[in-house]
Enzyme design. Sequence first.
Site, PDB file in Angstrom:
ATOM      1  N   LYS A   1       0.843  -1.207   0.000  1.00 48.56           N
ATOM      2  CA  LYS A   1       0.000   0.000   0.000  1.00 48.56           C
ATOM      3  C   LYS A   1       0.874   1.252   0.000  1.00 48.56           C
ATOM      4  O   LYS A   1       0.615   2.197  -0.723  1.00 48.56           O
ATOM      5  CB  LYS A   1      -0.942  -0.022   1.214  1.00 48.56           C
ATOM      6  CG  LYS A   1      -2.038  -1.082   1.067  1.00 48.56           C
ATOM      7  CD  LYS A   1      -2.817  -1.357   2.342  1.00 48.56           C
ATOM      8  CE  LYS A   1      -3.797  -2.512   2.111  1.00 48.56           C
ATOM      9  NZ  LYS A   1      -4.493  -2.933   3.324  1.00 48.56           N
TER      10      LYS A   1
ATOM     11  N   GLN B   1      -4.484  -1.101   9.534  1.00 44.50           N
ATOM     12  CA  GLN B   1      -4.388  -2.467   9.001  1.00 44.50           C
ATOM     13  C   GLN B   1      -4.961  -3.466  10.015  1.00 44.50           C
ATOM     14  O   GLN B   1      -4.555  -3.496  11.177  1.00 44.50           O
ATOM     15  CB  GLN B   1      -2.916  -2.796   8.686  1.00 44.50           C
ATOM     16  CG  GLN B   1      -2.718  -4.143   8.027  1.00 44.50           C
ATOM     17  CD  GLN B   1      -3.366  -4.257   6.646  1.00 44.50           C
ATOM     18  OE1 GLN B   1      -3.280  -3.347   5.829  1.00 44.50           O
ATOM     19  NE2 GLN B   1      -4.025  -5.377   6.384  1.00 44.50           N
TER      20      GLN B   1
ATOM     21  N   ASP C   1     -10.973   2.593   3.775  1.00 47.17           N
ATOM     22  CA  ASP C   1     -11.245   1.152   3.692  1.00 47.17           C
ATOM     23  C   ASP C   1     -12.738   0.895   3.474  1.00 47.17           C
ATOM     24  O   ASP C   1     -13.133  -0.188   3.067  1.00 47.17           O
ATOM     25  CB  ASP C   1     -10.808   0.460   4.992  1.00 47.17           C
ATOM     26  CG  ASP C   1      -9.509  -0.323   4.834  1.00 47.17           C
ATOM     27  OD1 ASP C   1      -9.186  -0.699   3.695  1.00 47.17           O
ATOM     28  OD2 ASP C   1      -8.841  -0.551   5.852  1.00 47.17           O
TER      29      ASP C   1
END
Length: 284
Positions: free
Chosen positions: A54, A98, A121
């Site tokens: 990412k 994460q 997200d």
Amino acid sequence: MTANIIDGKKIAADIRENIRLQVNERIKRGKRVPGLAVILIGNNPASQVYVKHKRAACEQAGVYSVSYDLPRETTQHELLTIIDELNNNTQIDGILVQLPLPDHIDSQLVIEHIQPNKDVDGFHPENIGKLALRIPAMRPCTPYGVMHLLDSIGETYKGRHAVIVGASNIVGRPMMLELILAGATVTLCHRFTADTAAFVQQADIVIAAAGKPGLVKGEWIKEGATVIDVGINRLETGKLTGDIEFTKASERAKWITPVPGGVGPMTVAMLLQNTLNACNKHPF
Ligand code: NAD
């Protein structure tokens, strides 16, 4: 029939290049670059790899990224304080924490602490709720990426039966909402479904996201179906594999995604797309 491969790696690279050009355009017009904060807690090897990808993708696309690599012992309060700061930081458009988080941190509380317009997200209840209400805002990256793959092969959705195997909050459920929004008829199978095979056998579109290697058998696939494998499983040999028996499924499907090189790269591309979209909502 030998299936055509849906090349997620190439499609994702095209999306990332397009984002890079849009970021350059912003800079030319005197606007700021989009900013993404990526928070990693602990040293889960899979999470470290995902975060590395990412961050590298941000750099390549010219998106400004701030990294927080925090020890496993980080308290929930410390994490929420960082999120507060990032929520108020006008250089930051997206905040990614994460998952999974260590057991002493309440993941749902953390997700809900992120301002919905920075929830790149797409896991915040407000964003999932908006998708359910047909007013999508920030869309969960993996299902959003799958929709791009389906669009790339000209999928029409209406009158088509999509069967999803796996009902998690981050993949299966939002995948169901995306497909209903697009006009497909959707069946969602999960661990309590009595006969998953019987549903998959009827599917025009199969999406597997259970995290069980080889769960979906090649012979279940209807001739001419589109087959999307979200699963990423590491075998003892170190090889990555999906949830679908790829070789046998390829003999029946019309379109199929490989693992790796299918859905995985799309998730990262959609994260950047969500960050750019969030940034574009500001006048500066
Ligand atoms: P999860 O464990 O949270 O959810 C798995 C789901 O599968 C559950 O709803 C469960 O009920 C269902 N399931 C389990 N066994 C089943 C069975 N025998 N029949 C039918 N359903 C069954 O997993 P997750 O986080 O959604 O991830 C699923 C897979 O997708 C994993 O392999 C993960 O690594 C992968 N993944 C890939 C990406 C990507 O970018 N490609 C992103 C997220 C997750």
